[in-house]
Design a protein around this motif. Structure first.
Motif, PDB file in Angstrom:
ATOM      1  N   GLU A  72      23.058  19.014  50.942  1.00 19.66           N
ATOM      2  CA  GLU A  72      21.876  19.048  50.595  1.00 19.66           C
ATOM      3  C   GLU A  72      21.920  18.747  49.626  1.00 19.66           C
ATOM      4  OE1 GLU A  72      18.028  19.625  51.688  1.00 19.66           O
ATOM      5  OE2 GLU A  72      19.292  20.307  52.567  1.00 19.66           O
ATOM      6  N   PHE A  73      22.132  18.164  48.507  1.00 17.10           N
ATOM      7  CA  PHE A  73      21.930  17.398  47.404  1.00 17.10           C
ATOM      8  C   PHE A  73      23.200  16.416  47.342  1.00 17.10           C
ATOM      9  CE2 PHE A  73      19.453  20.902  46.443  1.00 17.10           C
ATOM     10  CZ  PHE A  73      17.782  20.321  46.667  1.00 17.10           C
ATOM     11  N   PRO A  74      23.492  15.918  47.792  1.00 17.20           N
ATOM     12  CA  PRO A  74      24.287  14.628  47.848  1.00 17.20           C
ATOM     13  C   PRO A  74      25.072  14.045  46.677  1.00 17.20           C
ATOM     14  CG  PRO A  74      23.487  13.772  50.051  1.00 17.20           C
ATOM     15  CD  PRO A  74      22.771  15.127  49.664  1.00 17.20           C
ATOM     16  N   GLY A  78      27.138  17.487  40.629  1.00 17.33           N
ATOM     17  CA  GLY A  78      26.886  18.712  39.656  1.00 17.33           C
ATOM     18  C   GLY A  78      27.375  20.081  40.250  1.00 17.33           C
ATOM     19  N   PHE A  79      28.007  20.025  42.132  1.00 15.97           N
ATOM     20  CA  PHE A  79      27.822  21.465  42.598  1.00 15.97           C
ATOM     21  C   PHE A  79      29.109  21.887  42.207  1.00 15.97           C
ATOM     22  CE2 PHE A  79      23.070  20.344  42.561  1.00 15.97           C
ATOM     23  CZ  PHE A  79      22.419  21.258  42.197  1.00 15.97           C
ATOM     24  N   SER A  80      29.532  21.295  42.223  1.00 22.36           N
ATOM     25  CA  SER A  80      31.974  21.603  42.468  1.00 22.36           C
ATOM     26  C   SER A  80      31.676  22.955  42.391  1.00 22.36           C
ATOM     27  CB  SER A  80      32.333  20.681  41.939  1.00 22.36           C
ATOM     28  OG  SER A  80      32.356  20.677  40.426  1.00 22.36           O
ATOM     29  N   ARG A  81      32.701  23.855  42.895  1.00 22.78           N
ATOM     30  CA  ARG A  81      33.109  25.049  42.872  1.00 22.78           C
ATOM     31  C   ARG A  81      33.049  24.946  41.123  1.00 22.78           C
ATOM     32  NH1 ARG A  81      33.946  29.584  41.412  1.00 22.78           N
ATOM     33  NH2 ARG A  81      34.840  31.124  42.631  1.00 22.78           N
ATOM     34  N   SER A  82      34.064  24.031  40.733  1.00 25.91           N
ATOM     35  CA  SER A  82      34.532  24.722  38.917  1.00 25.91           C
ATOM     36  C   SER A  82      33.167  24.668  37.633  1.00 25.91           C
ATOM     37  CB  SER A  82      35.873  23.775  39.236  1.00 25.91           C
ATOM     38  OG  SER A  82      34.690  22.132  39.527  1.00 25.91           O
ATOM     39  N   ASN A  83      32.002  23.307  38.659  1.00 30.29           N
ATOM     40  CA  ASN A  83      31.021  23.513  38.188  1.00 30.29           C
ATOM     41  C   ASN A  83      29.868  24.598  38.186  1.00 30.29           C
ATOM     42  OD1 ASN A  83      29.947  21.437  36.179  1.00 30.29           O
ATOM     43  ND2 ASN A  83      27.575  20.835  37.510  1.00 30.29           N
ATOM     44  N   LEU A  84      30.008  24.798  39.381  1.00 30.92           N
ATOM     45  CA  LEU A  84      29.044  26.323  39.790  1.00 30.92           C
ATOM     46  C   LEU A  84      29.654  27.763  38.825  1.00 30.92           C
ATOM     47  CD1 LEU A  84      28.023  26.517  43.463  1.00 30.92           C
ATOM     48  CD2 LEU A  84      26.558  25.627  40.961  1.00 30.92           C
ATOM     49  N   SER A  85      31.061  27.536  38.060  1.00 30.55           N
ATOM     50  CA  SER A  85      31.577  28.334  37.473  1.00 30.55           C
ATOM     51  C   SER A  85      30.698  28.682  35.820  1.00 30.55           C
ATOM     52  CB  SER A  85      32.745  28.378  38.082  1.00 30.55           C
ATOM     53  OG  SER A  85      32.887  28.723  39.042  1.00 30.55           O
ATOM     54  N   ALA A  86      31.095  27.251  35.318  1.00 24.65           N
ATOM     55  CA  ALA A  86      30.719  27.353  34.949  1.00 24.65           C
ATOM     56  C   ALA A  86      29.466  27.383  34.157  1.00 24.65           C
ATOM     57  CB  ALA A  86      30.971  25.388  34.425  1.00 24.65           C
ATOM     58  N   MET A  87      28.521  27.042  34.858  1.00 23.13           N
ATOM     59  CA  MET A  87      26.834  27.498  35.137  1.00 23.13           C
ATOM     60  C   MET A  87      27.176  28.521  35.153  1.00 23.13           C
ATOM     61  SD  MET A  87      25.162  25.257  37.811  1.00 23.13           S
ATOM     62  CE  MET A  87      25.193  23.730  38.738  1.00 23.13           C
ATOM     63  N   GLN A  88      27.923  29.325  35.792  1.00 17.38           N
ATOM     64  CA  GLN A  88      27.659  30.691  35.228  1.00 17.38           C
ATOM     65  C   GLN A  88      27.707  31.676  33.890  1.00 17.38           C
ATOM     66  OE1 GLN A  88      30.271  32.415  38.353  1.00 17.38           O
ATOM     67  NE2 GLN A  88      30.451  34.606  37.498  1.00 17.38           N
ATOM     68  N   GLN A  89      29.123  30.999  33.668  1.00 21.34           N
ATOM     69  CA  GLN A  89      29.449  31.442  32.275  1.00 21.34           C
ATOM     70  C   GLN A  89      28.574  30.406  31.217  1.00 21.34           C
ATOM     71  OE1 GLN A  89      33.848  29.502  31.148  1.00 21.34           O
ATOM     72  NE2 GLN A  89      33.177  30.613  29.305  1.00 21.34           N
ATOM     73  N   PHE A  90      28.091  29.914  31.637  1.00 20.22           N
ATOM     74  CA  PHE A  90      26.934  29.352  30.399  1.00 20.22           C
ATOM     75  C   PHE A  90      25.319  29.973  30.337  1.00 20.22           C
ATOM     76  CE2 PHE A  90      23.192  26.757  30.589  1.00 20.22           C
ATOM     77  CZ  PHE A  90      23.218  25.422  28.789  1.00 20.22           C
TER      78      PHE A  90
END
Length: 346
Positions: A72-74, A78-90
């Protein structure tokens, strides 16, 4: 002979004041964008945390979420799997949104990820965040200060963090102004137009390579690679069935710059390390620079005379004999993409 223009006595003072005002305005604008982006990442992380607790979301759901958001937002990297995990941890690390807005929203996302990864104690994490703003640290300096245990050497109580915003001329302010996450978040103006052109050229190039019928298999566009905890994306990635190697394509809008070679070298090394099978040949790079008037194409090939341990990639003015007929020539690529550009202008 021209006379030198006599400036008023207060001209230097005025110029200095205007420079200061401009830098302050630039920093404030960058901070506003950065704060919104960091808060957005916190909200995304919070949403994931809530659904994990309520509905038991697992890793597969996060993988699908990353895929759908990137579709949706090419423009946003910032929407890689690892970055989503970082957002969750954040979100789990900073449960108070006020702290996010007033403190960690003042520093780039890369700084925040470094704090998450390297500092486990909450009080120490907040101390390093405040020290970053106070001293205007770049990400590399922040990591160095953490690794050298600055907080233990200085003591938490000895620093007076009286600065709420980074100084306009600090390295931190410079990184805020140039942060790629912020640029992708905005996706505005000339950059967005250039990305539209880039997407069009890459789509045409993908079709052209496949139509050649010489063994190209399309792997993907904006292919994600994670190196050292950071996200990188390959514009186009092919696998050549006859050469048995990956072909990495990187497109730049604008004149060729020497640093592009280093970036391609990094991409090829990463592809070899992360994707290449032991039986595969070394990856090949294709660097394309689209200027206003022409397209410049260069191949990056690993020097066969160099030892494998220090192998590097060099731009090749002409394809070696063993690659002729297997890859499109530089002239073919430049002519094909130039025709596309001419067609777009008529």
């Amino acid at each position: 002979m021209t006379r030198s223009l006599q400036m008023p006595d207060d001209y230097a003072t005025l110029l200095g004041n205007l420079k200061t005002q401009i830098r302050q305005a630039q920093t404030q604008a960058a901070l506003s964008v950065n704060r919104e982006l960091v808060l957005l990442y916190w909200q995304i992380g919070q949403s994931i945390l809530e659904r994990q607790g309520q509905a038991g979301w697992g890793a597969k759901v996060i993988d699908r979420l990353a895929q759908d958001l990137k579709t949706e937002f090419p423009e946003m990297k910032g929407f890689s799997r690892s970055n989503l995990s970082a957002m969750q941890q954040f979100a789990a690390t900073w449960p108070d949104p006020a702290i996010v807005q007033q403190l960690v929203g003042q520093i780039p996302w890369g700084h925040n990820v470094a704090l998450l990864q390297k500092v486990k104690d909450p009080a120490a994490r907040e101390w390093y965040a405040r020290a970053t703003i106070q001293h205007g640290w770049s990400r590399n300096i922040l990591i160095h200060q953490i690794d050298s245990r600055l907080i233990e050497r200085q003591g938490q109580a000895t620093s007076n963090f009286d600065r709420a915003l980074p100084a306009p001329q600090s390295e931190l302010a410079g990184q805020l102004l140039k942060d790629p996450y912020n640029f992708d978040f905005l996706s505005l103006g000339t950059q967005a137009l250039e990305r539209d052109l880039e997407r069009s050229l890459l789509a045409h190039l993908r079709d052209f390579m496949l139509e050649l019928g010489v063994g190209f298999a399309f792997v993907g566009s904006q292919v994600h690679l994670e190196v050292g905890g950071e996200d990188f994306y390959l514009d186009l990635l092919f696998y050549h069935l006859k050469l048995r190697c990956y072909v990495v394509i990187d497109l730049k809008i604008g004149e060729f710059k020497p640093e592009y070679v280093g970036k391609m070298n990094f991409y090829l090394s990463a592809a070899d390390d992360l994707l290449r099978h032991p039986q595969d040949a070394p990856s090949i790079g294709l660097l394309l620079c689209k200027t206003q008037n022409k397209v410049i194409a260069e191949y990056a090939l690993r020097g066969v005379e160099k030892p494998l341990g220090i192998a590097s990639y060099q731009l090749a003015e002409a394809l070696p004999d063993y690659l002729e007929g297997q890859l499109p020539s530089v002239e073919e690529l430049e002519a094909e993409l130039s025709r596309l550009e001419e067609g777009a202008t008529h």
